[in-house]
Scaffold this motif. Structure first.
Motif, PDB file in Angstrom:
ATOM      1  N   ASP A  21       0.846  -1.202   0.000  1.00 17.16           N
ATOM      2  CA  ASP A  21       0.000   0.000   0.000  1.00 17.16           C
ATOM      3  C   ASP A  21       0.874   1.242   0.000  1.00 17.16           C
ATOM      4  O   ASP A  21       0.600   2.206  -0.715  1.00 17.16           O
ATOM      5  CB  ASP A  21      -0.936   0.012   1.207  1.00 17.16           C
ATOM      6  CG  ASP A  21      -2.113  -0.951   1.019  1.00 17.16           C
ATOM      7  OD1 ASP A  21      -2.251  -1.482  -0.112  1.00 17.16           O
ATOM      8  OD2 ASP A  21      -2.868  -1.181   1.981  1.00 17.16           O
ATOM      9  N   LYS A  23       3.714   1.529  -1.223  1.00 16.12           N
ATOM     10  CA  LYS A  23       4.350   1.676  -2.540  1.00 16.12           C
ATOM     11  C   LYS A  23       3.334   2.082  -3.619  1.00 16.12           C
ATOM     12  O   LYS A  23       3.655   2.143  -4.802  1.00 16.12           O
ATOM     13  CB  LYS A  23       5.031   0.369  -2.956  1.00 16.12           C
ATOM     14  CG  LYS A  23       6.228   0.020  -2.108  1.00 16.12           C
ATOM     15  CD  LYS A  23       7.384   0.957  -2.365  1.00 16.12           C
ATOM     16  CE  LYS A  23       8.477   0.745  -1.328  1.00 16.12           C
ATOM     17  NZ  LYS A  23       9.486   1.813  -1.348  1.00 16.12           N
ATOM     18  N   GLY A  24       2.084   2.266  -3.198  1.00 11.28           N
ATOM     19  CA  GLY A  24       1.094   2.792  -4.152  1.00 11.28           C
ATOM     20  C   GLY A  24       0.273   1.727  -4.872  1.00 11.28           C
ATOM     21  O   GLY A  24      -0.465   2.044  -5.806  1.00 11.28           O
ATOM     22  N   TYR A  25       0.378   0.467  -4.459  1.00  7.78           N
ATOM     23  CA  TYR A  25      -0.443  -0.569  -5.100  1.00  7.78           C
ATOM     24  C   TYR A  25      -1.777  -0.669  -4.398  1.00  7.78           C
ATOM     25  O   TYR A  25      -1.896  -0.341  -3.217  1.00  7.78           O
ATOM     26  CB  TYR A  25       0.268  -1.926  -5.046  1.00  7.78           C
ATOM     27  CG  TYR A  25       1.505  -1.965  -5.893  1.00  7.78           C
ATOM     28  CD1 TYR A  25       1.414  -2.131  -7.267  1.00  7.78           C
ATOM     29  CD2 TYR A  25       2.763  -1.813  -5.317  1.00  7.78           C
ATOM     30  CE1 TYR A  25       2.549  -2.149  -8.053  1.00  7.78           C
ATOM     31  CE2 TYR A  25       3.913  -1.828  -6.100  1.00  7.78           C
ATOM     32  CZ  TYR A  25       3.795  -1.998  -7.465  1.00  7.78           C
ATOM     33  OH  TYR A  25       4.917  -2.010  -8.233  1.00  7.78           O
ATOM     34  N   SER A  26      -2.783  -1.144  -5.133  1.00  8.22           N
ATOM     35  CA  SER A  26      -4.063  -1.370  -4.479  1.00  8.22           C
ATOM     36  C   SER A  26      -4.138  -2.861  -4.159  1.00  8.22           C
ATOM     37  O   SER A  26      -3.952  -3.718  -5.027  1.00  8.22           O
ATOM     38  CB  SER A  26      -5.165  -0.886  -5.421  1.00  8.22           C
ATOM     39  OG  SER A  26      -6.074  -1.883  -5.686  1.00  8.22           O
TER      40      SER A  26
END
Ligand SMILES: Nc1ncnc2c1ncn2[C@@H]1O[C@H](COP(=O)(O)OP(=O)(O)OP(=O)(O)O)[C@@H](O)[C@H]1O
Ligand SMILES: [Mg+2]
Length: 441
Positions: A21, A23-26
């Motif tokens: 999360d 690192k910007g992932y969903s």
């Protein structure tokens, strides 16, 4: 990219999710296989991180079921430390990668990024193929090798831009084919694709070819004529073998590219041109710049986007596909290669690349009598190549001898006296050697 984490250990799940999360992932999480499959059925998930050992269902099984639902799903399996046997099995099941516990987060991120890259590439290749199918394009580009997929992905992205592209590749690799494909995939596909072969046009006619001329502007200019730049209006102009362009013309081409204006020979009037330029070369243009044969400013103008087509010997997986493609194109009869002939073909380095392969197939189907192509049907240089590629000196001499005998026999229509003579041996020795190598007509 949407990532699903399936793991029965709370701690592990939370660590992975927290990290990804950030690192910007969903991300989505599931505590067991059944829950994981439910989420998988509900959300468009592109990657799963799967714990291999879970109480209800192990990771193998979860992955197998997910693959049934979506064969394109990407997966990283998380296995116990040192479980190499499992790792191999997991890869066979179609996981992209695996990680051992405890999970190294930096390594995890690197693997996810590699998969993301691959997903992007797959999407591009799918888009290219879809367009080719949908538009019933007059061309086909064969190739499933990683190198070719990478190329098609680049082509798809390049086609959407208005910038100049320089296509590089050895002779026969498909530079012209790729230039046409870029045009057809681009927003200019309905406008003309105009080709200029810079090596084929005499220097004194070049300017008029490219920019056109007015009536009477030089001896022989009996009428007004449009140049290729104008013919390519709103379309694409393909400058083939651009490395052959004489220095004097390079300046004029540069001006046209910079100002997007041309003037016909014998006219002062400027004509605005809206043309997308694609150039190709099999030369090392950078080296030509260093040697003073090619203008550096023009080089950078042309090389805004760079496309490199790999030689066929670096994507041998494509050879059988190309063979089938050309067999279908050049013959109506069912004809195939026997495995040994195919193996010989694959070993050959193809200095003339795809064009050389195409010509070989054309020749073979013209000459073939039966429905199976055997090693002896292949051109001598190929059979020789195979002979010199492997084995001990004795092996190589043996197979070279065999090849020489077959070649001599073929050359003399299997008349043994003459074949023996050309080899400088007696007919008796020839017959002995034919027996030894089991050579029969
Ligand atoms: N990937 C491919 N799939 C199908 N056909 C191909 C492929 N690559 C090349 N060919 C065929 O091989 C032949 C040579 O291709 P092309 O003329 O585009 O090569 P080139 O790089 O421009 O060669 P040269 O440097 O000699 O001009 C053509 O008949 C082309 O259709
Ligand atoms: Mg060409």
């Amino acid at each position: 990219m949407k990532i699903l984490i399936v793991d029965d250990e709370d701690m592990q799940r939370e660590t992975l999710q927290g990290f990804l999360d950030k690192k910007g992932y969903s991300t989505l999480t599931a505590a067991n296989g059944r829950e994981g499959l439910e989420l998988f059925n509900t959300y468009p998930i592109q990657l799963v991180l799967l714990d291999h050992k879970m109480p209800d269902m192990n990771g193998d099984e979860v992955l197998a079921r997910m693959k049934e639902i979506n064969p394109l799903i990407h997966a990283i399996m998380i296995t116990a430390y040192g479980a190499v046997g499992t790792a191999v099995k997991v890869m066979q099941l179609g996981a992209d990668d695996f990680l051992e516990k405890p999970v190294d987060l930096v390594e995890l991120l690197a693997k996810i990024e590699a998969i993301e890259q691959q997903v992007a590439e797959e999407e591009d290749v799918a888009a290219v193929n879809e367009t080719i199918d949908r538009k019933e394009m007059p061309l086909q580009v064969i190739g499933e090798s990683p190198a070719m997929r990478k190329l098609l992905s680049v082509v798809q992205r390049v086609a959407q831009t208005p910038w100049t592209a320089l296509i590089r590749g050895e002779t026969g690799t498909g530079k012209e084919l790729i230039a046409r494909l870029i045009h057809l995939l681009s927003p200019r596909s309905q406008a003309p694709f105009i080709e200029v072969n810079c090596a084929a046009i005499p220097e004194n006619l070049f300017e008029s070819e490219l920019f056109g001329h007015e009536k009477g502007s030089f001896t022989g200019a009996t009428g007004r004529r449009k140049g290729r730049f104008e013919l390519a209006q709103t379309g694409s102009l393909f400058l083939d073998e651009v490395g052959e362009l004489p220095l004097s013309l390079q300046a004029k081409l540069l001006r046209a590219l910079q100002e997007k204006k041309i003037s016909r020979v014998g006219s002062e009037e400027d004509i605005e041109v809206d043309v997308r330029v694609l150039a190709a070369t099999n030369r090392d243009l950078k080296q030509q710049v260093t040697d003073g044969h090619f203008r550096e400013d023009l080089y950078y103008r042309l090389n805004v986007l760079e496309i490199e087509i790999p030689p066929l010997r670096n994507r041998k997986e494509d050879i059988p596909l190309l063979v089938d493609f050309f067999l279908e194109r050049y013959t109506q009869h069912p004809i195939r290669f026997d495995p040994e002939a195919m193996a010989t073909l694959i070993k050959f380095p193809f200095p003339g690349n795809v064009r050389e392969l195409e010509h070989i197939i054309q020749r073979l189907v013209t000459m073939a009598r039966g429905t199976v192509i055997k090693p002896a049907d292949l051109p001598a240089e190929m059979r020789f190549h195979k002979a010199t590629e492997q084995g001990t000196l004795a092996d190589q001499l043996e197979s070279m001898e065999r090849e020489m005998i077959i070649t001599a026999l073929e050359k003399h229509d299997w008349v043994q006296t003459r074949a023996a003579e050309s080899l400088g041996i007696s007919e008796r020795v020839l017959r002995y050697k034919m027996g030894k190598h089991s050579i029969k007509k």
